[in-house]
Design an enzyme around this catalytic site. Structure first.
Site, mmCIF file in Angstrom:
data_model
loop_
_atom_site.group_PDB
_atom_site.id
_atom_site.type_symbol
_atom_site.label_atom_id
_atom_site.label_comp_id
_atom_site.label_asym_id
_atom_site.label_seq_id
_atom_site.Cartn_x
_atom_site.Cartn_y
_atom_site.Cartn_z
ATOM 1 N N ASP A 129 0.818 -1.202 0.000
ATOM 2 C CA ASP A 129 0.000 0.000 0.000
ATOM 3 C C ASP A 129 0.855 1.256 0.000
ATOM 4 O O ASP A 129 0.687 2.150 -0.814
ATOM 5 C CB ASP A 129 -0.937 0.007 1.213
ATOM 6 C CG ASP A 129 -0.203 -0.190 2.530
ATOM 7 O OD1 ASP A 129 0.938 -0.717 2.509
ATOM 8 O OD2 ASP A 129 -0.753 0.155 3.582
ATOM 9 N N ILE A 130 1.774 1.337 0.956
ATOM 10 C CA ILE A 130 2.525 2.582 1.120
ATOM 11 C C ILE A 130 3.953 2.286 1.544
ATOM 12 O O ILE A 130 4.189 1.387 2.345
ATOM 13 C CB ILE A 130 1.830 3.515 2.140
ATOM 14 C CG1 ILE A 130 2.557 4.865 2.240
ATOM 15 C CG2 ILE A 130 1.698 2.896 3.513
ATOM 16 C CD1 ILE A 130 1.724 5.982 2.828
ATOM 17 N N ILE A 131 4.897 3.031 0.963
ATOM 18 C CA ILE A 131 6.269 2.951 1.422
ATOM 19 C C ILE A 131 6.611 4.293 2.028
ATOM 20 O O ILE A 131 6.583 5.317 1.372
ATOM 21 C CB ILE A 131 7.205 2.522 0.282
ATOM 22 C CG1 ILE A 131 6.839 1.064 -0.050
ATOM 23 C CG2 ILE A 131 8.657 2.657 0.710
ATOM 24 C CD1 ILE A 131 7.625 0.420 -1.131
ATOM 25 N N ASP A 132 6.851 4.254 3.329
ATOM 26 C CA ASP A 132 7.061 5.455 4.124
ATOM 27 C C ASP A 132 8.572 5.637 4.258
ATOM 28 O O ASP A 132 9.212 6.241 3.400
ATOM 29 C CB ASP A 132 6.332 5.231 5.451
ATOM 30 C CG ASP A 132 6.283 6.460 6.325
ATOM 31 O OD1 ASP A 132 7.256 7.227 6.305
ATOM 32 O OD2 ASP A 132 5.291 6.661 7.033
ATOM 33 N N LYS A 180 2.659 13.305 5.048
ATOM 34 C CA LYS A 180 1.446 13.473 5.859
ATOM 35 C C LYS A 180 0.873 12.096 6.091
ATOM 36 O O LYS A 180 1.035 11.226 5.232
ATOM 37 C CB LYS A 180 0.391 14.258 5.091
ATOM 38 C CG LYS A 180 0.722 15.700 4.899
ATOM 39 C CD LYS A 180 -0.429 16.416 4.229
ATOM 40 C CE LYS A 180 -0.007 17.863 4.015
ATOM 41 N NZ LYS A 180 -0.802 18.594 3.124
ATOM 42 N N PHE A 181 0.155 11.912 7.196
ATOM 43 C CA PHE A 181 -0.456 10.622 7.448
ATOM 44 C C PHE A 181 -1.760 10.531 6.673
ATOM 45 O O PHE A 181 -2.667 11.323 6.872
ATOM 46 C CB PHE A 181 -0.691 10.409 8.942
ATOM 47 C CG PHE A 181 -0.831 8.953 9.287
ATOM 48 C CD1 PHE A 181 0.297 8.145 9.391
ATOM 49 C CD2 PHE A 181 -2.079 8.382 9.464
ATOM 50 C CE1 PHE A 181 0.177 6.790 9.677
ATOM 51 C CE2 PHE A 181 -2.210 7.025 9.752
ATOM 52 C CZ PHE A 181 -1.080 6.238 9.858
ATOM 53 N N VAL A 182 -1.853 9.562 5.770
ATOM 54 C CA VAL A 182 -3.048 9.401 4.943
ATOM 55 C C VAL A 182 -3.763 8.091 5.288
ATOM 56 O O VAL A 182 -3.144 7.146 5.755
ATOM 57 C CB VAL A 182 -2.715 9.443 3.435
ATOM 58 C CG1 VAL A 182 -2.301 10.828 3.006
ATOM 59 C CG2 VAL A 182 -1.639 8.424 3.076
ATOM 60 N N ASP A 188 -4.859 2.382 7.159
ATOM 61 C CA ASP A 188 -5.540 2.599 8.439
ATOM 62 C C ASP A 188 -4.815 3.562 9.377
ATOM 63 O O ASP A 188 -3.635 3.874 9.200
ATOM 64 C CB ASP A 188 -5.676 1.271 9.185
ATOM 65 C CG ASP A 188 -4.360 0.839 9.809
ATOM 66 O OD1 ASP A 188 -3.341 0.781 9.079
ATOM 67 O OD2 ASP A 188 -4.328 0.589 11.028
HETATM 68 N N1 HPA Z 1 -1.048 5.994 6.508
HETATM 69 C C1 HPA Z 1 -1.324 4.735 6.916
HETATM 70 N N2 HPA Z 1 -0.387 3.842 7.222
HETATM 71 C C2 HPA Z 1 0.912 4.217 7.096
HETATM 72 C C3 HPA Z 1 1.263 5.515 6.675
HETATM 73 C C4 HPA Z 1 0.230 6.447 6.367
HETATM 74 O O1 HPA Z 1 0.462 7.626 5.985
HETATM 75 N N3 HPA Z 1 2.634 5.562 6.669
HETATM 76 C C5 HPA Z 1 3.057 4.330 7.060
HETATM 77 N N4 HPA Z 1 2.031 3.507 7.325
HETATM 78 MG MG MG Z 2 -1.378 0.328 9.324
#
Ligand code: HPA
Ligand code: MG
EC number: 2.4.2.8
Length: 212
Positions: A129-132, A180-182, A188
């Site tokens: 889903d997301i790579i932070d 930003k936290f999305v 979630d």
């Molecule tokens: N949203 C949800 N889960 C996450 C995020 C985010 O922005 N970053 C890392 N895990």
């Molecule tokens: Mg999560």
């Protein structure tokens, strides 16, 4: 490392869209700031990723590995588009699926500790889903290496522009987003907001309401 295909960059000044312009579950209206990436745009971008992925796969069979829980929507939609290509073009590639669960977040912060649950046929990979920061992905890739895969390709719907990044870049990216936290589209905040179609920015009210 191979270079990443082009992706959509969402700038730091992106305001998003007012919630009133879209359909939002009533139980979340106070908990969100803006719609950041509408569901339709996610789908359109995913359709193109499916084409790019298929093109790069040559004749290899694919084991599509979904990173749960946050990756489940992207994974399912990406596979639907890949399946449509398999049905409708001369070239088609056999695919099996597998699932792994990783957990590293509490509230909107990484705990630094990564829990891995499941996965029994680890030989190739898609669908996060997301790579932070990229730390979770690096850990997963070293785990996958033990299975001597012919090739590992990573598709991530989102990558975050963050100074905390370890420099990891997936092979296929949907969107690059600000730090930003999305939430939404299976992403979630303490297990909430997975039941939201669009990717949205959480409000301060939302953060407090669903704090662990
Ligand atoms: N949203 C949800 N889960 C996450 C995020 C985010 O922005 N970053 C890392 N895990
Ligand atoms: Mg999560």
């Amino acid at each position: 490392m191979a270079t990443c295909s082009p992706y959509i960059v969402i700038g730091d000044d992106e305001k998003g869209y007012d919630l009133d312009l879209f359909c939002i579950p009533k139980h979340y209206v106070d908990d969100l700031e803006k719609v950041y990436i509408p569901h339709g745009l996610i789908m359109d971008r995913t359709e193109r990723l499916a084409r790019d992925i298929m093109k790069s796969m040559g004749e290899h069979h694919i084991v599509a590995l979904c990173v749960l829980k946050g990756g489940y929507k992207f994974f399912a939609d990406l596979l639907d588009y890949i399946k449509a290509l398999n049905r409708n073009s001369d070239k088609s590639i056999p695919m099996t699926v597998d699932f792994i669960r990783l957990k590293s977040y509490c509230n909107d912060e990484s705990t630094g500790e990564i829990k891995v649950i499941g996965g029994d046929d680890l030989s190739t990979l898609t669908g996060k889903d997301i790579i932070d920061t990229g730390k979770t992905m690096k850990t997963l890739l070293s785990l996958l290496k033990q299975y001597n895969p012919k090739m590992v390709k990573v598709a991530s719907l989102l990558v975050k522009r963050t100074p905390r990044s370890v420099g990891y870049r997936p092979d296929f990216v949907g969107f690059e987003v600000p730090d930003k936290f999305v939430v939404g589209y299976a992403l979630d905040y303490n297990e909430y907001f997975r039941d939201l179609n669009h990717i949205c920015v959480i409000s301060e009210t939302g953060k407090q309401k669903y704090k662990a």
